[in-house]
Design a protein around this motif. Structure first.
Motif, short mmCIF file in Angstrom:
data_model
loop_
_atom_site.label_atom_id
_atom_site.label_comp_id
_atom_site.label_asym_id
_atom_site.label_seq_id
_atom_site.Cartn_x
_atom_site.Cartn_y
_atom_site.Cartn_z
N SER A 190 -4.53 -32.30 -43.05
CA SER A 190 -5.01 -31.19 -42.22
C SER A 190 -5.41 -31.66 -40.83
O SER A 190 -5.06 -31.02 -39.82
CB SER A 190 -6.19 -30.48 -42.90
N THR A 191 -6.14 -32.79 -40.74
CA THR A 191 -6.57 -33.26 -39.42
C THR A 191 -5.40 -33.79 -38.61
O THR A 191 -5.41 -33.70 -37.37
CB THR A 191 -7.65 -34.36 -39.54
N TYR A 192 -4.38 -34.35 -39.27
CA TYR A 192 -3.20 -34.80 -38.53
C TYR A 192 -2.51 -33.60 -37.88
O TYR A 192 -2.18 -33.64 -36.69
CB TYR A 192 -2.22 -35.52 -39.46
N SER A 193 -2.31 -32.54 -38.66
CA SER A 193 -1.67 -31.34 -38.11
C SER A 193 -2.50 -30.76 -36.98
O SER A 193 -1.98 -30.37 -35.92
CB SER A 193 -1.49 -30.29 -39.22
N GLN A 194 -3.84 -30.71 -37.19
CA GLN A 194 -4.71 -30.11 -36.19
C GLN A 194 -4.78 -30.98 -34.93
O GLN A 194 -4.70 -30.47 -33.80
CB GLN A 194 -6.11 -29.93 -36.77
N ALA A 195 -4.91 -32.31 -35.12
CA ALA A 195 -4.99 -33.22 -33.98
C ALA A 195 -3.69 -33.20 -33.19
O ALA A 195 -3.69 -33.28 -31.95
CB ALA A 195 -5.31 -34.64 -34.45
N ARG A 196 -2.58 -33.07 -33.89
CA ARG A 196 -1.30 -33.04 -33.20
C ARG A 196 -1.19 -31.80 -32.32
O ARG A 196 -0.68 -31.87 -31.20
CB ARG A 196 -0.16 -33.07 -34.22
N GLU A 197 -1.68 -30.67 -32.83
CA GLU A 197 -1.65 -29.44 -32.03
C GLU A 197 -2.50 -29.59 -30.78
O GLU A 197 -2.13 -29.13 -29.69
CB GLU A 197 -2.14 -28.26 -32.87
N PHE A 199 -3.48 -32.56 -29.24
CA PHE A 199 -2.93 -33.57 -28.34
C PHE A 199 -1.62 -33.12 -27.69
O PHE A 199 -1.26 -33.60 -26.61
CB PHE A 199 -2.69 -34.90 -29.09
N ALA A 200 -0.90 -32.23 -28.36
CA ALA A 200 0.39 -31.78 -27.83
C ALA A 200 0.25 -31.11 -26.46
O ALA A 200 1.21 -31.06 -25.69
CB ALA A 200 1.04 -30.81 -28.81
N LYS A 201 -0.96 -30.60 -26.15
CA LYS A 201 -1.19 -29.96 -24.86
C LYS A 201 -1.35 -30.99 -23.73
O LYS A 201 -1.25 -30.65 -22.56
CB LYS A 201 -2.45 -29.09 -24.94
N ARG A 202 -1.62 -32.26 -24.13
CA ARG A 202 -1.91 -33.30 -23.13
C ARG A 202 -0.98 -34.50 -23.22
O ARG A 202 -0.85 -35.25 -22.24
CB ARG A 202 -3.35 -33.78 -23.31
N VAL A 203 -0.37 -34.70 -24.38
CA VAL A 203 0.47 -35.89 -24.59
C VAL A 203 1.89 -35.43 -24.90
O VAL A 203 2.09 -34.51 -25.72
CB VAL A 203 -0.08 -36.73 -25.78
N ILE A 207 6.40 -40.80 -30.12
CA ILE A 207 5.58 -41.77 -30.83
C ILE A 207 4.14 -41.78 -30.33
O ILE A 207 3.20 -41.93 -31.11
CB ILE A 207 6.20 -43.18 -30.70
N THR A 208 3.93 -41.59 -29.02
CA THR A 208 2.57 -41.58 -28.48
C THR A 208 1.75 -40.45 -29.08
O THR A 208 0.59 -40.63 -29.46
CB THR A 208 2.59 -41.42 -26.95
N LEU A 209 2.35 -39.28 -29.19
CA LEU A 209 1.67 -38.14 -29.80
C LEU A 209 1.36 -38.42 -31.26
O LEU A 209 0.24 -38.16 -31.73
CB LEU A 209 2.54 -36.88 -29.68
N HIS A 210 2.34 -38.95 -32.00
CA HIS A 210 2.12 -39.26 -33.42
C HIS A 210 1.01 -40.29 -33.59
O HIS A 210 0.18 -40.19 -34.50
CB HIS A 210 3.42 -39.80 -34.04
N PHE A 211 0.99 -41.29 -32.70
CA PHE A 211 -0.02 -42.35 -32.79
C PHE A 211 -1.42 -41.79 -32.57
O PHE A 211 -2.34 -42.07 -33.34
CB PHE A 211 0.28 -43.44 -31.75
N CYS A 212 -1.61 -41.00 -31.50
CA CYS A 212 -2.93 -40.44 -31.20
C CYS A 212 -3.43 -39.56 -32.34
O CYS A 212 -4.59 -39.68 -32.78
CB CYS A 212 -2.86 -39.64 -29.91
#
Length: 293
Positions: A190-197, A199-203, A207-212
């Motif tokens: 859940s936090t991976y999906s949420q964090a990706r959403e 970070f996607a606005k800034r990164v 791979i950089t997005l997946h890493f963050c």
């Protein structure tokens, strides 16, 4: 008048069977990279001392050789082939099923958490035998030579456990294993999906997005799941006949509550990159399938 064909491209998707297979393969590929960290984490959780992960790693290499850092790799791969295959496959299937039932709308954070709990508990039960073998194989080197189990590989470990202790011992510690998986997957998926959403606005995507997203997810998951993980590890490595209650009470009485987070650094150092690599491999497998098939 000729009938005009609908030119709207059909949505491409990965078949359910391949979702399970890709999940397992991604987890196995990631395990090949982070197995030494898993071994160090297990040794620290079983140790009564306050040694750092670097000291533990140095001792392993000095006493057992560099190759010993990969002890239990066969069990780690089987664990991924069973546990990760099931949990990622079930999660993706439940996720897609929810979208289909709700007109293509993705589930919110609460639903993602529930889906993660369901997928994790099912995967953990399936993967418990490999988990038991993994804990014992990675812990073996810390014992005196005469007390070591000396399993040759994961198949030998599973067969000997059944022969010497009974088939039900393959699910020793299943309750804390499932509990840990519920916590891990509720937090991780859940936090991976949420964090990706977020970070996607800034990164930029990649791979950089997946890493963050994975490192944030890994940190939250580590804090939440370590107490259950160390209890599971102690129970699965316990001597024959030692009850689970005795193992837990002895841990808390002799080492204190903070011992529940022993091995935090290697646990996080393993979980973060493993999450990164798993999702990177998984997305690459999916992309390759959509491109070529």
């Amino acid at each position: 008048m000729a009938k005009v064909q609908d030119s709207t491209p059909k949505e491409r998707y990965v078949p359910n069977g391949l979702k399970f297979a890709f999940g397992g393969l991604a987890g196995m590929a990631a395990t090949c990279v982070v197995q030494p960290l898993d071994l160090i984490k297990t040794r620290m959780q079983l140790s009564g001392g306050g040694r750092t992960s670097f000291v533990v790693a140095g001792e392993i290499v000095a006493r057992e050789g560099f190759v010993a850092l990969y002890a239990g790799l066969s069990a780690g791969l089987l664990r991924q082939a069973t546990y990760t295959t099931t949990r990622l496959g079930v999660y993706n299937w439940l996720f897609d099923s929810y979208k289909e039932r709700h007109g293509g709308t993705a589930p919110g954070f609460g639903i993602k958490t529930a889906l993660g709990i369901a997928a994790g508990s099912i995967g953990a039960f399936v993967g418990t035998p490999a988990e038991v073998a993994l804990i014992r194989m990675t812990a073996d080197g810390r014992l005196p030579a005469e007390q070591r189990r000396n399993y040759k590989n994961v198949v030998d470990a599973l067969l000997r456990i059944v022969r010497e202790e009974g088939v039900l011992k393959l699910w020793r510690g299943a309750t804390p294993t499932v509990s840990r998986a519920m916590v891990v997957n509720a937090a991780q998926l859940s936090t991976y999906s949420q964090a990706r959403e977020i970070f996607a606005k800034r990164v930029p995507d990649g791979i950089t997005l997946h890493f963050c997203a994975s490192m944030v997810s890994g940190l939250i998951t580590t804090i939440a799941s370590m107490p259950v993980d160390i209890i599971k590890t102690r129970i699965q490595n316990a001597a024959k006949g030692e009850s689970q209650l005795v193992v837990v009470t002895s841990l808390l009485r002799n080492e204190g509550v903070l011992s529940l987070w022993k091995g935090f650094l290697p646990y996080y150092a393993r979980l973060g990159p493993h999450t990164v690599l798993t999702f990177i491999f998984l997305e690459q497998f999916n992309a390759a399938y959509l491109k070529y098939y």
